[in-house]
Structure formats: C-alpha cells, structure tokens
Design a protein around this motif. Structure first.
Motif, short mmCIF file in Angstrom:
data_model
loop_
_atom_site.label_atom_id
_atom_site.label_comp_id
_atom_site.label_asym_id
_atom_site.label_seq_id
_atom_site.Cartn_x
_atom_site.Cartn_y
_atom_site.Cartn_z
N GLU A 1 -10.76 3.87 6.55
CA GLU A 1 -11.22 2.53 6.19
C GLU A 1 -10.09 1.72 5.53
O GLU A 1 -9.83 0.58 5.89
N GLN A 2 -9.39 2.35 4.58
CA GLN A 2 -8.28 1.67 3.89
C GLN A 2 -7.15 1.37 4.87
O GLN A 2 -6.54 0.29 4.80
N GLN A 3 -6.86 2.30 5.77
CA GLN A 3 -5.79 2.10 6.75
C GLN A 3 -6.09 0.89 7.65
O GLN A 3 -5.20 0.11 7.98
N ALA A 4 -7.36 0.74 8.03
CA ALA A 4 -7.75 -0.38 8.90
C ALA A 4 -7.52 -1.71 8.17
O ALA A 4 -7.06 -2.69 8.77
N VAL A 5 -7.79 -1.75 6.87
CA VAL A 5 -7.56 -2.97 6.10
C VAL A 5 -6.06 -3.23 5.95
O VAL A 5 -5.60 -4.37 6.08
N PHE A 6 -5.29 -2.17 5.70
CA PHE A 6 -3.83 -2.31 5.63
C PHE A 6 -3.29 -2.91 6.93
O PHE A 6 -2.47 -3.83 6.92
N ASP A 7 -3.77 -2.41 8.06
CA ASP A 7 -3.31 -2.90 9.37
C ASP A 7 -3.67 -4.37 9.55
O ASP A 7 -2.88 -5.15 10.09
N LEU A 8 -4.87 -4.75 9.11
CA LEU A 8 -5.30 -6.15 9.22
C LEU A 8 -4.35 -7.06 8.44
O LEU A 8 -3.92 -8.12 8.93
N ILE A 9 -4.00 -6.64 7.22
CA ILE A 9 -3.10 -7.46 6.38
C ILE A 9 -1.70 -7.49 6.99
O ILE A 9 -1.06 -8.54 7.08
N GLU A 10 -1.24 -6.33 7.42
CA GLU A 10 0.15 -6.19 7.87
C GLU A 10 0.39 -6.82 9.24
O GLU A 10 1.46 -7.38 9.49
N LYS A 11 -0.62 -6.76 10.11
CA LYS A 11 -0.38 -7.16 11.50
C LYS A 11 -0.93 -8.55 11.85
O LYS A 11 -0.84 -8.98 12.99
N THR A 12 -1.54 -9.22 10.86
CA THR A 12 -2.04 -10.58 11.13
C THR A 12 -1.56 -11.52 10.03
O THR A 12 -0.94 -11.09 9.05
N ARG A 13 -1.86 -12.81 10.20
CA ARG A 13 -1.55 -13.81 9.17
C ARG A 13 -2.84 -14.26 8.47
O ARG A 13 -2.85 -15.27 7.78
N GLU A 14 -3.91 -13.52 8.69
CA GLU A 14 -5.21 -13.93 8.13
C GLU A 14 -5.21 -13.86 6.61
O GLU A 14 -4.58 -12.99 6.02
N HIS A 15 -5.96 -14.80 6.00
CA HIS A 15 -6.22 -14.71 4.55
C HIS A 15 -7.35 -13.70 4.38
O HIS A 15 -8.40 -13.81 5.01
N VAL A 16 -7.13 -12.70 3.53
CA VAL A 16 -8.08 -11.59 3.40
C VAL A 16 -8.51 -11.43 1.94
O VAL A 16 -7.67 -11.45 1.04
N PHE A 17 -9.79 -11.26 1.74
CA PHE A 17 -10.31 -10.89 0.41
C PHE A 17 -10.81 -9.45 0.50
O PHE A 17 -11.77 -9.16 1.21
N VAL A 18 -10.11 -8.54 -0.19
CA VAL A 18 -10.48 -7.13 -0.20
C VAL A 18 -11.36 -6.87 -1.42
O VAL A 18 -10.91 -6.99 -2.55
N THR A 19 -12.62 -6.54 -1.16
CA THR A 19 -13.53 -6.29 -2.26
C THR A 19 -14.23 -4.95 -2.03
O THR A 19 -13.89 -4.22 -1.11
N GLY A 20 -15.17 -4.63 -2.88
CA GLY A 20 -15.86 -3.35 -2.76
C GLY A 20 -16.31 -2.87 -4.11
O GLY A 20 -15.81 -3.32 -5.15
N ARG A 21 -17.26 -1.97 -4.07
CA ARG A 21 -17.80 -1.42 -5.32
C ARG A 21 -16.71 -0.73 -6.13
O ARG A 21 -15.65 -0.40 -5.61
N ALA A 22 -17.03 -0.48 -7.39
CA ALA A 22 -16.10 0.27 -8.25
C ALA A 22 -15.82 1.62 -7.62
O ALA A 22 -16.74 2.28 -7.13
N GLY A 23 -14.55 2.03 -7.63
CA GLY A 23 -14.21 3.37 -7.14
C GLY A 23 -14.01 3.48 -5.63
O GLY A 23 -13.95 4.57 -5.09
N THR A 24 -13.90 2.32 -4.94
CA THR A 24 -13.70 2.37 -3.48
C THR A 24 -12.21 2.39 -3.10
O THR A 24 -11.88 2.39 -1.92
N GLY A 25 -11.33 2.37 -4.10
CA GLY A 25 -9.91 2.54 -3.79
C GLY A 25 -9.16 1.25 -3.50
O GLY A 25 -8.19 1.23 -2.74
N LYS A 26 -9.60 0.14 -4.15
CA LYS A 26 -8.88 -1.14 -3.96
C LYS A 26 -7.45 -1.02 -4.49
O LYS A 26 -6.50 -1.49 -3.87
#
Length: 432
Positions: free
Chosen positions: A7-32
């Motif tokens: 799950e974290q790798q997919a978000v990393f790829d989204l940030i790294e491979k696109t120019r999209e503005h991204v808000f990474v959120t999630g419950r406490a302890g999800t590894g932000k």
C-alpha cells in the motif's frame, strides 16, 4: 529502514511518477511517517520538506514553512510578499513540496504558499507548477486559532480555517490517498473501536467495553499518563521525581547556531535521578542490527555518569547524548540544485521524564500501556482519539475516569471534507 508495505509503495509510486497534488492521510499507526522518510531518501525529484512548527520540522529533517518561504507570522491575506533573488532561485528549483502535519496549517497560510510559488516562478498555475504533497490526519490535529481579529478574518474569508478550505483548491485538484493498513495495533476489536472513536461514531457497547477495560487499577511503574493539560503533566513528573531518594542531576543541552527561539526538541535542562521513569524522544540510531529503543519507549534510569544508563524490559542500555539538526534549504548556483544545510544543532540525552506527557506531545509515539487522563473534559476534537490510538493493545488502556459522549467529537468541517472526498467513515456503527 523499514520496508514499505504494498500500500505504501503504491503511494510512493503515485508521488514519484506523477505531478499530481496528493494528500496522504490515514488513521494513527498506518505508517505515514515511514512513507515520508522513504520519500525523502529515495526520490529522484528536487524535494523540499516543510512543516508548520519547529518541532515537526525537526522530526522530518525539514524546515518550517515560515522560514522556508520567509513569510510573516500571523494572517498574510493579500499583503505583498517580499522575495529576495536568492529565495526566488530556491523556489524555482523545487519539483515537489512536502508539507508534514498539514492539519495544523490554516487556509490563509496554504494560499500564501500558493501565491509565493506563483510569484517566484512567474507562473499562473496553482503553486507555480510545483507538485504539492501533504501528510497528516485532520482527525488528530487541528489548526490553532489566533487572536479574535484573526478568527473574525477567517469567518469572513474562508469556509473554515482548515487547509482544505484554502482558495487554491478551487482550481487545483487534490488527490486524497488514505492509508488503511494499521501497523501499530494488531487486534481487530481494538482497531474497530479506534476507528469508531476517530469518526465520532461510538456505540454504547464500544464505550462500555473501553470503560470496563480502562477501569482496572494501573500498574505502579512502566506506565505513562497521557494528560490533556500541561500543568497536570508537570505536577505528576515533579512529584514523582521529588519522591525518589538520591541526588538530583541536571544535564544541560549544548546548542549551536540559531535555533529560532526556544523551539527545542528536548529539555534544555534535563533533571534526572536514579529511578526516574523516562521516555525516549527518538529512535535508536546506534544499535548494531537490533533496535534497542524507539521514539516513545519507556524505561527507568539505573545509573548516571557521563552518560545515562536506562533499563527497558529488564535490559540495561547506556544512552549517549543525541544531536538534532535544524536544516535550511538553499540554491547552489554551481550545481543548479537544492542544497540542505545544517544551520543549528541541539545536543541532549534523547530522554524526557515520563511519568506523564501531554496528549499533544504524545503525537506520533507508541506505548504498550498508558493511563489516559482527559481532565474534566476533552477540549479539542480528536484529542481522545490521539490519546487512545497511541496504545498498541486494548489491555494496555487505563482511564482515570470513564469516557463520556462529550469526550468524543469530530470537527464538522473535517467530516464534510472527508465525506466530499469519498472518504466517509467505513465503520458500520451508529451513534446511540
């Protein structure tokens, strides 16, 4: 460094491979924080990390927003933003701007960031074409209102103070990614309860279960009190320290460079005695392969010499002073790249007295067991959720009084934003 989950790798790829503005959120302890760290070390982009407060910036090896953009403190509104040539060059070099703890950033500051980047880069598109990546959980921390005049300005100008109500988002698309996999807690029942508390959807059954577990007498040591008020924390820590026999010893921090006020990551003068209960303020960086402690580990001081010996779970470790670095970004004309330089250092034992700590300061920490003291009431939305979600398992929860419905509330603007974003609660419970 911990490996990323899929799950974290997919978000990393989204940030790294696109120019999209991204808000990474999630419950406490999800590894932000894990994801942010990985991004800082592994990105190919010209990346700048910033945060709204000095301590938050230190924790992520970044710079405060105000210092990075040279913005005045307080409401900026439409006043002119002065920019030196050096600052313009710096802002022109950024590919991606990361803002951690974005829930503490207000709408006016978000718009000032947008205007600063457009002005420096002479481009009309949002953020002057810079990719913006935000990290945080609006269910945990809220922006702090300023003076009465500032409150009135926000009431007149914005739908709310929150970063997501900034005007820039009327033209910029913000992709919201919610991490779902909780790494801190492993019991399905406790995760379910915490999610209900996060969304303010606690049933009588959940409240009764939390209160029954929390009503047991707490162990006498090795447990920390998470209190809503600073004065309660200081009173508990001082009383317990005075109760110990032996000589009080003080370790003074070594500070070099400009730390920007007294925004220190640890006590400037750390008072300790043998027998004191302490908490570690950062992860172990010296352990050869094994991690001896993490940010939030609780131990007992067993010896004080040039270093401090601390016992954790029956094992004694020698703890040396740690150094926190304050960073500043600059533009290097020779390489035409961003440079991150150290402008100040703070050296101190990475310890704090830990019979008690404020719920606010417990942010990001993990405890096996804790006493939650909400005082007469929880006085900000999300406060009860922050306190409960620090604890790894339901059996580690102790309450100084039963939870009441008034302790669990969610900011209405956060509910609206997350619902609009299709991130409405997934907990199939109803308020009783």
């Amino acid at each position: 460094m911990p490996r990323l989950s899929r799950e974290q790798q997919a978000v990393f790829d989204l940030i790294e491979k696109t120019r999209e503005h991204v808000f990474v959120t999630g419950r406490a302890g999800t590894g932000k924080s894990t994801l942010l760290n990985h991004l800082a070390w592994n990105t190919e982009k010209q990346l700048v990390i910033s945060a709204p407060t000095g301590v938050a910036a230190l924790n992520v090896g970044g710079q405060t927003i105000h210092s990075l953009f040279r913005l005045p403190i307080g409401v900026i509104a439409d006043q002119a933003i002065d920019q030196s040539d050096e600052l313009k060059k710096l802002l022109n070099t950024i590919d991606t701007l990361v803002i951690d703890e974005v829930s503490m950033v207000n709408a006016d500051l978000m718009d000032a960031i947008d205007r600063s980047l457009r002005q420096a880069r002479k481009r009309k598109e949002p953020f002057g074409g810079v990719q913006v990546v935000l990290f945080g959980d609006p269910y945990q921390l809220a922006p702090v209102p300023g003076s009465q005049e500032e409150r009135e300005y926000f009431a007149d100008t914005y739908r709310s103070m929150w970063f997501f109500d900034a005007k820039v988002w009327q033209t910029a698309e913000l992709r919201i990614v919610e991490l779902g996999e909780v790494h801190r807690q492993h019991e399905a029942e406790f995760k379910y309860m915490l999610n209900a508390v996060r969304h303010g959807m606690v049933t009588k059954e959940i409240a009764d279960r939390l209160n029954t577990v929390g009503a047991r007498p707490a162990p006498r040591d090795g447990v920390i009190t998470l209190a809503s008020r600073n004065d309660s924390v200081n009173r508990i820590n001082q009383a317990q320290l005075q109760r110990l026999p032996g000589r009080l010893q003080t370790a003074k921090a070594e500070i070099s460079g400009d730390f920007g006020g007294r925004n220190y990551p640890a006590d400037e003068a750390l008072e300790l005695k043998v027998g004191a209960q302490v908490m570690f303020l950062r992860n172990d960086t010296q352990g050869q392969g094994e991690v001896r402690w993490v940010n939030g580990s609780i131990g007992t001081v067993t010896k004080i010499t040039a270093n401090v010996e601390v016992e954790i779970d029956g094992v004694r470790y020698e703890v040396e002073p740690a150094t926190w670095e304050r960073h500043k970004y600059s533009y290097d004309p020779a390489t035409k790249k961003l440079e991150k330089e150290v402008v100040a250092e703070f050296s101190q034992f990475p310890l704090r007295l830990a019979w008690a700590v404020t719920i606010h300061k417990s942010q990001g920490k993990t405890y096996d067991q804790a006493i939650v003291d909400l005082g007469s009431r929880a006085f900000s939305p999300g406060q009860t959720y922050v306190a409960l979600s620090r604890i790894t398992a339901l059996e580690g929860l102790y309450l100084t009084r039963p939870l009441r419905p008034s302790d669990i509330w969610v900011d209405k603007d956060v509910e609206r934003f997350m619902a609009d974003a299709g991130r409405a609660p997934r907990v199939a419970v109803t308020a009783s």
